[in-house]
Design a protein around this motif. Structure first.
Motif, mmCIF file in Angstrom:
data_model
loop_
_atom_site.group_PDB
_atom_site.id
_atom_site.type_symbol
_atom_site.label_atom_id
_atom_site.label_comp_id
_atom_site.label_asym_id
_atom_site.label_seq_id
_atom_site.Cartn_x
_atom_site.Cartn_y
_atom_site.Cartn_z
ATOM 1 N N UNK A 136 -10.910 -27.684 13.121
ATOM 2 C CA UNK A 136 -9.680 -27.364 13.860
ATOM 3 C C UNK A 136 -9.996 -26.939 15.299
ATOM 4 N N UNK A 137 -11.124 -26.264 15.492
ATOM 5 C CA UNK A 137 -11.517 -25.857 16.846
ATOM 6 C C UNK A 137 -11.802 -27.081 17.718
ATOM 7 N N UNK A 178 -7.912 -14.223 25.356
ATOM 8 C CA UNK A 178 -8.589 -14.330 24.056
ATOM 9 C C UNK A 178 -10.106 -14.258 24.222
ATOM 10 N N UNK A 179 -10.601 -14.708 25.374
ATOM 11 C CA UNK A 179 -12.030 -14.584 25.658
ATOM 12 C C UNK A 179 -12.417 -13.107 25.765
ATOM 13 N N UNK A 180 -11.606 -12.344 26.477
ATOM 14 C CA UNK A 180 -11.860 -10.907 26.592
ATOM 15 C C UNK A 180 -11.814 -10.246 25.218
ATOM 16 N N UNK A 189 -18.401 -17.074 18.092
ATOM 17 C CA UNK A 189 -17.671 -18.320 17.861
ATOM 18 C C UNK A 189 -16.411 -18.362 18.721
ATOM 19 N N UNK A 190 -15.662 -17.263 18.735
ATOM 20 C CA UNK A 190 -14.447 -17.183 19.552
ATOM 21 C C UNK A 190 -14.777 -17.215 21.037
ATOM 22 N N UNK A 191 -15.888 -16.605 21.423
ATOM 23 C CA UNK A 191 -16.302 -16.612 22.825
ATOM 24 C C UNK A 191 -16.543 -18.044 23.286
ATOM 25 N N UNK A 197 -12.305 -23.781 26.289
ATOM 26 C CA UNK A 197 -10.880 -23.959 26.548
ATOM 27 C C UNK A 197 -10.498 -23.552 27.962
ATOM 28 N N UNK A 198 -11.091 -22.462 28.434
ATOM 29 C CA UNK A 198 -10.807 -21.973 29.787
ATOM 30 C C UNK A 198 -11.293 -22.960 30.839
#
Length: 220
Positions: A136-137, A178-180, A189-191, A197-198
């Motif tokens: 999904x990512x 969301x990065x922060x 993983x989120x980073x 994405x950014x």
């Protein structure tokens, strides 16, 4: 990253709440595109992919929300699917080329959803959550970066009409927040997900400002 996380830790709730609010704002930004469609009485210059992709990704993320039993994610992604269905319905009314703009890409999206939901039913339960999150990512990042497929055409015509500015602008802010939040959580993983994405959103914003959207005449 641990040093930055320590500095931001006291602001965890604020950053998380802001990210959630901006995410909802990003969903609502599709209304701005619909306003332009209504104003021009045509979908020329406005791609359908953000709406169709929103439905597909939202549906897949609904499944992921159920895997995690996360009510908040469930509500957010249900809202994403609902709003994008409304936007696509509005797009349908003014589309002059429904086959290429709606039917074909939507059929591919439905097929993809069917394949991935079938995959989750036979995959090893101990592995499916992790592997499905990766899938999904990747799809989400492809959706974010999809307007860049036409980057050569954008530069050639000096027209960024194929880039949905409202969604891209809100997406840039969303990815930043969301990065922060990911840094605060020390979630690598989120980073990674939000850095990519950014970058994709920022590149599109640069193109939007360098090559402003041109007015397109309505087809007869």
């Amino acid at each position: 990253m641990e040093f930055i996380s320590g500095i931001l830790q006291p602001y965890k709730e604020i950053v998380g709440s802001a990210a959630g609010i901006v995410t909802i704002g990003q969903f609502l930004s599709g209304a701005v595109m619909c306003k332009d469609i209504y104003k021009n009485k045509s979908t020329i210059g406005t791609p359908s992919m953000p709406f169709i992709g929103g439905i597909v990704i939202g549906t897949l993320m609904l499944k992921y929300s159920l895997m995690l039993a996360d009510t908040a994610m469930l509500v957010v992604n249900f809202a994403a699917v609902f709003l994008n269905v409304l936007y696509l319905s509005f797009y349908f009314i003014y589309s002059n080329n429904k086959m290429d703009e709606i039917y074909k890409p939507l059929s591919y999206g439905v097929a993809l959803v069917g394949i991935l939901l079938t995959y989750t039913s036979w995959e090893d339960p101990t592995l499916v959550e992790y592997r499905y999150s990766i899938i999904t990512t990747v799809l989400l990042l492809l959706l974010i970066g999809s307007p860049l497929i036409e980057v050569n055409e954008i530069v050639r015509t000096k027209d960024s009409s194929s880039i949905p500015f409202p969604i891209t602008f809100m997406g840039t802010i969303c990815s930043t927040l969301w990065l922060l939040y990911a840094i605060i959580l020390l979630n690598n993983f989120m980073v990674f997900q939000n850095i990519v994405g950014l970058i994709l959103s920022a590149v599109q914003l640069v193109l939007c400002f360098k090559y402003p959207k041109k007015q397109h005449k309505k087809r007869s």
